[in-house]
Design a protein around this motif. Structure first.
Motif, PDB file in Angstrom:
ATOM      1  N   THR A   1     130.930  21.766  -4.982  1.00 15.91           N
ATOM      2  CA  THR A   1     130.226  23.068  -4.119  1.00 15.91           C
ATOM      3  C   THR A   1     129.204  22.758  -3.744  1.00 15.91           C
ATOM      4  N   PRO A   2     128.217  23.387  -3.308  1.00 23.62           N
ATOM      5  CA  PRO A   2     126.993  23.048  -2.505  1.00 23.62           C
ATOM      6  C   PRO A   2     125.612  23.055  -3.926  1.00 23.62           C
ATOM      7  N   GLU A   3     125.895  23.907  -4.996  1.00 28.15           N
ATOM      8  CA  GLU A   3     125.647  23.804  -6.076  1.00 28.15           C
ATOM      9  C   GLU A   3     126.192  22.490  -7.225  1.00 28.15           C
ATOM     10  N   LEU A   4     127.194  21.896  -6.900  1.00 27.16           N
ATOM     11  CA  LEU A   4     127.430  20.783  -7.426  1.00 27.16           C
ATOM     12  C   LEU A   4     126.575  20.510  -7.469  1.00 27.16           C
ATOM     13  N   ARG A   5     126.650  19.762  -6.363  1.00 26.16           N
ATOM     14  CA  ARG A   5     126.103  18.476  -4.785  1.00 26.16           C
ATOM     15  C   ARG A   5     124.615  18.920  -5.621  1.00 26.16           C
ATOM     16  N   GLY A   6     123.665  19.795  -5.171  1.00 25.92           N
ATOM     17  CA  GLY A   6     122.270  19.662  -5.754  1.00 25.92           C
ATOM     18  C   GLY A   6     122.243  18.996  -7.678  1.00 25.92           C
ATOM     19  N   ARG A   7     123.777  19.618  -8.155  1.00 30.71           N
ATOM     20  CA  ARG A   7     123.198  18.786  -9.584  1.00 30.71           C
ATOM     21  C   ARG A   7     123.584  17.178 -10.036  1.00 30.71           C
ATOM     22  N   ILE A   8     124.398  16.984  -8.442  1.00 28.71           N
ATOM     23  CA  ILE A   8     124.604  15.738  -8.929  1.00 28.71           C
ATOM     24  C   ILE A   8     123.342  15.228  -8.414  1.00 28.71           C
ATOM     25  N   LYS A   9     122.379  15.287  -7.086  1.00 30.72           N
ATOM     26  CA  LYS A   9     121.256  14.792  -7.272  1.00 30.72           C
ATOM     27  C   LYS A   9     120.584  14.985  -7.319  1.00 30.72           C
ATOM     28  N   VAL A  10     120.018  15.618  -8.565  1.00 37.60           N
ATOM     29  CA  VAL A  10     119.158  16.404  -8.836  1.00 37.60           C
ATOM     30  C   VAL A  10     118.896  15.104 -10.411  1.00 37.60           C
ATOM     31  N   VAL A  11     120.086  15.330 -11.155  1.00 40.12           N
ATOM     32  CA  VAL A  11     121.049  14.362 -12.019  1.00 40.12           C
ATOM     33  C   VAL A  11     120.419  12.318 -11.544  1.00 40.12           C
TER      34      VAL A  11
ATOM     35  N   THR B   1     120.921   6.113  -6.817  1.00 41.83           N
ATOM     36  CA  THR B   1     121.644   7.020  -5.686  1.00 41.83           C
ATOM     37  C   THR B   1     122.860   7.639  -6.341  1.00 41.83           C
ATOM     38  N   VAL B   2     122.961   8.545  -5.533  1.00 43.54           N
ATOM     39  CA  VAL B   2     124.088   9.765  -6.283  1.00 43.54           C
ATOM     40  C   VAL B   2     125.713   8.148  -5.928  1.00 43.54           C
ATOM     41  N   ALA B   3     125.672   7.826  -5.274  1.00 42.69           N
ATOM     42  CA  ALA B   3     126.342   6.461  -4.781  1.00 42.69           C
ATOM     43  C   ALA B   3     126.060   6.096  -6.422  1.00 42.69           C
ATOM     44  N   GLU B   4     125.619   5.304  -6.197  1.00 43.62           N
ATOM     45  CA  GLU B   4     125.527   4.345  -7.622  1.00 43.62           C
ATOM     46  C   GLU B   4     126.195   4.625  -9.273  1.00 43.62           C
ATOM     47  N   MET B   5     125.615   6.175  -9.288  1.00 51.46           N
ATOM     48  CA  MET B   5     125.471   6.867 -10.484  1.00 51.46           C
ATOM     49  C   MET B   5     127.394   7.384 -10.430  1.00 51.46           C
ATOM     50  N   LEU B   6     127.428   8.120  -9.501  1.00 53.17           N
ATOM     51  CA  LEU B   6     129.337   8.071  -9.133  1.00 53.17           C
ATOM     52  C   LEU B   6     130.227   6.722  -9.371  1.00 53.17           C
ATOM     53  N   ARG B   7     129.670   5.828  -9.246  1.00 52.82           N
ATOM     54  CA  ARG B   7     130.480   4.508  -8.783  1.00 52.82           C
ATOM     55  C   ARG B   7     130.051   3.642 -10.350  1.00 52.82           C
ATOM     56  N   GLN B   8     128.748   4.395 -11.674  1.00 55.78           N
ATOM     57  CA  GLN B   8     129.502   4.106 -12.446  1.00 55.78           C
ATOM     58  C   GLN B   8     130.052   4.920 -13.117  1.00 55.78           C
TER      59      GLN B   8
END
Length: 57
Positions: free
Chosen positions: A18-28, A35-42
């Motif tokens: 969802t756009p809301e989840l994407r926004g939360r991920i980007k903020v964190v 970056t979002v990619a680095e965080m999600l890889r971890q």
């Protein structure tokens, strides 16, 4: 010389969120200075470790 990220990460994964989840991920990610990619890889590495890291042969 270390390989570039493009050389290390050659598989692409696409998911729908969802756009809301994407926004939360980007903020964190921003708050953690990555970056979002680095965080999600971890996150994925933690959740899905290689079998060798779990003590399996």
């Amino acid at each position: 010389m270390q390989p570039s990220k493009a050389e290390l990460y050659t598989a692409r994964l696409t998911i729908d969120v969802t756009p809301e989840l994407r926004g939360r991920i980007k903020v964190v990610a921003f708050q953690q200075g990555m970056t979002v990619a680095e965080m999600l890889r971890q996150l994925l590495e933690r959740e899905f470790p290689e079998a060798e890291q779990e003590g399996a042969p």
